[in-house]
Design a protein around this motif. Structure first.
Motif, PDB file in Angstrom:
ATOM      1  N   TYR A 341       0.841  -1.197   0.000  1.00  0.00           N
ATOM      2  CA  TYR A 341       0.000   0.000   0.000  1.00  0.00           C
ATOM      3  C   TYR A 341       0.875   1.245   0.000  1.00  0.00           C
ATOM      4  CZ  TYR A 341      -2.734   3.922   1.404  1.00  0.00           C
ATOM      5  OH  TYR A 341      -3.271   5.178   1.420  1.00  0.00           O
ATOM      6  N   ARG A 342       0.653   2.125  -0.948  1.00  0.00           N
ATOM      7  CA  ARG A 342       1.339   3.423  -1.023  1.00  0.00           C
ATOM      8  C   ARG A 342       0.289   4.527  -1.036  1.00  0.00           C
ATOM      9  NH1 ARG A 342       5.650   2.748   0.880  1.00  0.00           N
ATOM     10  NH2 ARG A 342       7.148   1.356  -0.048  1.00  0.00           N
ATOM     11  N   TYR A 343       0.502   5.539  -0.208  1.00  0.00           N
ATOM     12  CA  TYR A 343      -0.463   6.644  -0.147  1.00  0.00           C
ATOM     13  C   TYR A 343      -0.187   7.656  -1.245  1.00  0.00           C
ATOM     14  CZ  TYR A 343      -2.573  11.011   1.446  1.00  0.00           C
ATOM     15  OH  TYR A 343      -3.267  12.185   1.507  1.00  0.00           O
ATOM     16  N   ARG A 344      -1.216   7.955  -2.011  1.00  0.00           N
ATOM     17  CA  ARG A 344      -1.111   9.035  -2.998  1.00  0.00           C
ATOM     18  C   ARG A 344      -2.193  10.050  -2.697  1.00  0.00           C
ATOM     19  NH1 ARG A 344      -0.534   4.720  -6.037  1.00  0.00           N
ATOM     20  NH2 ARG A 344       1.583   4.260  -6.642  1.00  0.00           N
ATOM     21  N   SER A 345      -1.757  11.251  -2.330  1.00  0.00           N
ATOM     22  CA  SER A 345      -2.757  12.275  -2.002  1.00  0.00           C
ATOM     23  C   SER A 345      -3.544  12.653  -3.262  1.00  0.00           C
ATOM     24  CB  SER A 345      -2.064  13.516  -1.434  1.00  0.00           C
ATOM     25  OG  SER A 345      -3.014  14.547  -1.339  1.00  0.00           O
ATOM     26  N   GLN A 346      -4.852  12.690  -3.113  1.00  0.00           N
ATOM     27  CA  GLN A 346      -5.678  13.075  -4.268  1.00  0.00           C
ATOM     28  C   GLN A 346      -6.114  14.533  -4.148  1.00  0.00           C
ATOM     29  OE1 GLN A 346      -8.781  10.245  -4.954  1.00  0.00           O
ATOM     30  NE2 GLN A 346      -7.350   8.548  -5.077  1.00  0.00           N
ATOM     31  N   GLY A 347      -5.496  15.247  -3.212  1.00  0.00           N
ATOM     32  CA  GLY A 347      -5.833  16.657  -3.043  1.00  0.00           C
ATOM     33  C   GLY A 347      -6.769  16.861  -1.877  1.00  0.00           C
ATOM     34  N   MET A 348      -7.191  18.091  -1.725  1.00  0.00           N
ATOM     35  CA  MET A 348      -8.029  18.449  -0.580  1.00  0.00           C
ATOM     36  C   MET A 348      -9.089  19.446  -1.042  1.00  0.00           C
ATOM     37  SD  MET A 348      -7.740  17.888   2.776  1.00  0.00           S
ATOM     38  CE  MET A 348      -8.742  18.409   4.143  1.00  0.00           C
ATOM     39  N   LEU A 349     -10.321  19.172  -0.672  1.00  0.00           N
ATOM     40  CA  LEU A 349     -11.418  20.072  -1.058  1.00  0.00           C
ATOM     41  C   LEU A 349     -12.238  20.374   0.183  1.00  0.00           C
ATOM     42  CD1 LEU A 349     -11.137  17.753  -3.514  1.00  0.00           C
ATOM     43  CD2 LEU A 349     -13.002  19.079  -4.427  1.00  0.00           C
ATOM     44  N   VAL A 350     -12.445  21.644   0.460  1.00  0.00           N
ATOM     45  CA  VAL A 350     -13.288  22.008   1.603  1.00  0.00           C
ATOM     46  C   VAL A 350     -14.312  23.039   1.154  1.00  0.00           C
ATOM     47  CG1 VAL A 350     -13.331  22.857   3.985  1.00  0.00           C
ATOM     48  CG2 VAL A 350     -11.305  21.650   3.153  1.00  0.00           C
ATOM     49  N   SER A 351     -15.577  22.719   1.399  1.00  0.00           N
ATOM     50  CA  SER A 351     -16.634  23.662   1.045  1.00  0.00           C
ATOM     51  C   SER A 351     -16.733  24.725   2.148  1.00  0.00           C
ATOM     52  CB  SER A 351     -17.951  22.895   0.926  1.00  0.00           C
ATOM     53  OG  SER A 351     -19.026  23.767   1.122  1.00  0.00           O
ATOM     54  N   LEU A 352     -16.995  25.971   1.733  1.00  0.00           N
ATOM     55  CA  LEU A 352     -17.123  27.051   2.716  1.00  0.00           C
ATOM     56  C   LEU A 352     -18.525  27.647   2.666  1.00  0.00           C
ATOM     57  CD1 LEU A 352     -13.688  28.812   2.067  1.00  0.00           C
ATOM     58  CD2 LEU A 352     -14.225  27.176   3.875  1.00  0.00           C
ATOM     59  N   GLY A 353     -19.513  26.799   2.391  1.00  0.00           N
ATOM     60  CA  GLY A 353     -20.893  27.277   2.322  1.00  0.00           C
ATOM     61  C   GLY A 353     -21.225  27.724   0.908  1.00  0.00           C
ATOM     62  N   ALA A 354     -22.199  28.659   0.803  1.00  0.00           N
ATOM     63  CA  ALA A 354     -22.703  29.032  -0.521  1.00  0.00           C
ATOM     64  C   ALA A 354     -21.621  29.668  -1.388  1.00  0.00           C
ATOM     65  CB  ALA A 354     -23.869  29.994  -0.363  1.00  0.00           C
ATOM     66  N   ARG A 355     -21.412  29.091  -2.529  1.00  0.00           N
ATOM     67  CA  ARG A 355     -20.580  29.646  -3.598  1.00  0.00           C
ATOM     68  C   ARG A 355     -19.124  29.907  -3.221  1.00  0.00           C
ATOM     69  NH1 ARG A 355     -25.506  31.246  -3.903  1.00  0.00           N
ATOM     70  NH2 ARG A 355     -26.691  30.850  -5.799  1.00  0.00           N
ATOM     71  N   ASP A 356     -18.598  29.152  -2.306  1.00  0.00           N
ATOM     72  CA  ASP A 356     -17.176  29.305  -1.984  1.00  0.00           C
ATOM     73  C   ASP A 356     -16.614  27.972  -1.486  1.00  0.00           C
ATOM     74  OD1 ASP A 356     -14.707  30.422  -1.653  1.00  0.00           O
ATOM     75  OD2 ASP A 356     -15.328  31.969  -0.232  1.00  0.00           O
ATOM     76  N   ALA A 357     -15.391  27.719  -1.870  1.00  0.00           N
ATOM     77  CA  ALA A 357     -14.707  26.496  -1.422  1.00  0.00           C
ATOM     78  C   ALA A 357     -13.213  26.705  -1.608  1.00  0.00           C
ATOM     79  CB  ALA A 357     -15.174  25.298  -2.250  1.00  0.00           C
ATOM     80  N   VAL A 358     -12.426  25.833  -0.994  1.00  0.00           N
ATOM     81  CA  VAL A 358     -10.987  25.848  -1.283  1.00  0.00           C
ATOM     82  C   VAL A 358     -10.629  24.475  -1.833  1.00  0.00           C
ATOM     83  CG1 VAL A 358     -10.274  27.645   0.349  1.00  0.00           C
ATOM     84  CG2 VAL A 358     -10.494  25.311   1.165  1.00  0.00           C
ATOM     85  N   ASN A 376     -18.656  20.831  -5.990  1.00  0.00           N
ATOM     86  CA  ASN A 376     -19.984  20.248  -6.239  1.00  0.00           C
ATOM     87  C   ASN A 376     -19.916  19.154  -7.303  1.00  0.00           C
ATOM     88  OD1 ASN A 376     -22.392  21.847  -4.878  1.00  0.00           O
ATOM     89  ND2 ASN A 376     -20.742  23.265  -5.269  1.00  0.00           N
ATOM     90  N   ALA A 377     -19.210  19.461  -8.404  1.00  0.00           N
ATOM     91  CA  ALA A 377     -19.150  18.502  -9.516  1.00  0.00           C
ATOM     92  C   ALA A 377     -18.479  17.212  -9.059  1.00  0.00           C
ATOM     93  CB  ALA A 377     -18.387  19.119 -10.682  1.00  0.00           C
ATOM     94  N   LEU A 378     -17.380  17.351  -8.315  1.00  0.00           N
ATOM     95  CA  LEU A 378     -16.651  16.154  -7.900  1.00  0.00           C
ATOM     96  C   LEU A 378     -17.474  15.306  -6.927  1.00  0.00           C
ATOM     97  CD1 LEU A 378     -13.636  15.043  -8.324  1.00  0.00           C
ATOM     98  CD2 LEU A 378     -13.453  15.523  -5.900  1.00  0.00           C
TER      99      LEU A 378
END
Ligand SMILES: Cc1cc2nc3c(=O)[nH]c(=O)nc-3n(C[C@H](O)[C@H](O)[C@H](O)COP(=O)(O)OP(=O)(O)OC[C@H]3O[C@@H](n4cnc5c(N)ncnc54)[C@H](O)[C@@H]3O)c2cc1C
Length: 431
Positions: A341-358, A376-378
């Motif tokens: 097993y090798r860890y591969r980061s797939q990134g990070m997504l955090v929603s910040l409520g309406a119409r904003d995310a990082v 949303n799409a992902l």
């Protein structure tokens, strides 16, 4: 007949079963049995949107019978009570089950870090039931606060504190903020916006510690702008009815405290023989096998692979674990070398409520509206089936046109606040 048993029908367990099915399709002498206490797979990333009445709870729960379709694996809806790796037997609520190979994917539980009162006086936020309970509680608060003339009492009722500034705490609070500030203030006419107080309590000097500093700065700015208070270096030292103590001295009054500060491995995993890490996860080798038990594999939140001890407890890691554990069972059967097993980061997504995310993916950092569209799409794409994708997409679309569904399904009898006020009325009448 050989029996492969998988415990836990979450991300890791379900992936393992699907993979086992593929690998043993042409082996009629091999039985695959999935055991889980719930008959659905829960898409946890959308749980905060259940609490904020954005989507319907059933739309993020996919029934295992639907996923199974024409696959031949068997599913036993039962709670596992004990795992005896020496006897190769699992005790369930419906009786013992013996196995030749085992995958343990029982997930994690809330870590209260032995904080006095935390278990009794805070809302847990892990399961679908937790999210539904919190949703109804928030609506109860609005119904009561709407008729509360005393501004101080109203403020107390409408103060929500979330302990833990990780992605779960941030997503929950920003979704609640969106619901309370934009829906509740319109439809509960007795509640002014200033009556709400939303507080994020974080023991460290920053929130979202695992994301890129640029995105973290954006998230902190956004929360502040939206009226969410962030308390840094604030350790929850005690919880009590109606509030929380911070750093051993300060008392914060809040009708609702939600605990999202950390997770520990499942108690059955903590009881397994062999080494464990600080979070109680079983430390397994690079092939995900339990020490001295090559026929037992661990996957998901309850496993710490010695090859990647720093891998986070997130869904992509659980899915990768489930796949590797299944493949390694097939490799053992066929006397082939096992995969690592090798860890591969797939990134990070955090929603910040309406119409904003990082969003941080493939070394690219974006925030704002396009990041939110990507979030949303992902998440829509990652939902288990087309039916769930349609249901969630419909919920999101309808929410842009119509008000949220604020119906409280539970009868007032189950509402702590109603019971308390009825008790007061009875006392008043009697007095
Ligand atoms: C609110 C919240 C939001 C999250 N958001 C994200 C996110 O945005 N992105 C992300 O990547 N990760 C997210 N996660 C983390 C992610 O959900 C976990 O990392 C992932 O679910 C781990 O998968 P698992 O299969 O190990 O455990 P789980 O998915 O928790 O599955 C464990 C299964 O075991 C079953 N089980 C437990 N005990 C027993 C028993 N005694 N008998 C029988 N069955 C049992 C449970 O019912 C469950 O079905 C979030 C988690 C939470 C709680």
């Amino acid at each position: 007949m050989k029996r492969i048993v998988v415990l836990g029908s979450g991300f890791a367990g379900m992936q393992a079963v699907v993979e086992l099915e593929r690998l043993f399709r042409k082996s009629p002498d091999c039985e695959i049995l999935l055991i889980g206490e719930q008959n659905f797979v829960l898409f946890t990333p959308l749980l905060p949107q259940i609490a904020s009445s954005h989507i319907d709870p059933r739309h993020i729960a996919q029934a295992i019978r639907d996923i199974r379709g024409s696959r031949r694996f068997r599913f036993l809806r039962s709670a596992v009570h004990a795992i005896n790796v020496d006897a190769r037997r699992v005790e369930t609520a419906t009786g013992p089950v013996e196995y030749d190979s085992l995958i343990i994917a029982l997930g994690s539980r809330t870590n209260y870090f032995q904080t006095p009162g935390a278990r009794e006086h805070t809302y847990e936020f892990r399961t679908l039931e937790d999210a539904v309970v919190l949703r109804e509680h928030v609506l109860d608060l609005c119904e009561h606060a709407d008729h509360t003339a005393d501004p101080a009492e109203q403020k107390k009722l409408l103060t929500i504190a979330v302990v833990g500034g990780g992605y779960t705490g941030v997503e929950l609070l920003t979704d609640l903020q969106d619901f309370l500030f934009h829906y509740a203030t319109r439809f509960y006419r007795g509640i002014p916006r200033a009556a709400f107080r939303l507080v994020l309590i974080e023991a460290a000097a920053t929130i979202l510690g695992s994301i890129h500093p640029k995105l973290r700065a954006h998230a902190m700015k956004r929360l502040g702008r939206e009226g969410i208070e962030i308390r840094y270096n604030a350790r929850a030292t005690r919880c009590f009815e109606g509030g929380i103590e911070i750093n051993g001295s300060e008392r914060l009054s809040a009708a609702t405290v939600v605990w999202t500060a950390g997770v520990r491995a499942h108690e059955l995993v903590e009881a397994l023989p062999g080494p464990h890490d600080r979070a109680g996860r079983a430390v397994v080798n690079e092939h995900l096998q339990l020490e001295n038990h090559p026929e037992v594999f661990l996957a998901g939140d309850c496993a710490a692979a010695s090859s990647e001890p720093g891998a986070p407890q997130v869904a992509p890691v659980a899915i990768a674990h489930g796949r590797i554990a299944a493949r390694n069972i097939a490799h053992r059967e066929r006397s082939e070398p096992l995969e690592i097993y090798r860890y591969r980061s797939q990134g990070m997504l955090v929603s910040l409520g309406a119409r904003d995310a990082v969003v941080s993916v493939a070394g690219i950092q974006v925030h704002g509206y396009f990041a939110w569209l990507f979030w949303n799409a992902l998440h829509l794409y990652k939902l288990v089936s087309l039916k769930k994708q349609f249901q969630v997409a419909a919920d999101w679309s309808l929410a842009t046109i119509f008000p949220r569904d604020a119906a409280i399904i539970r009868r007032p009898r189950g509402c702590k606040l109603c019971e308390a006020s009825q008790g007061t009325q009875t006392k008043t009448a009697g007095g």
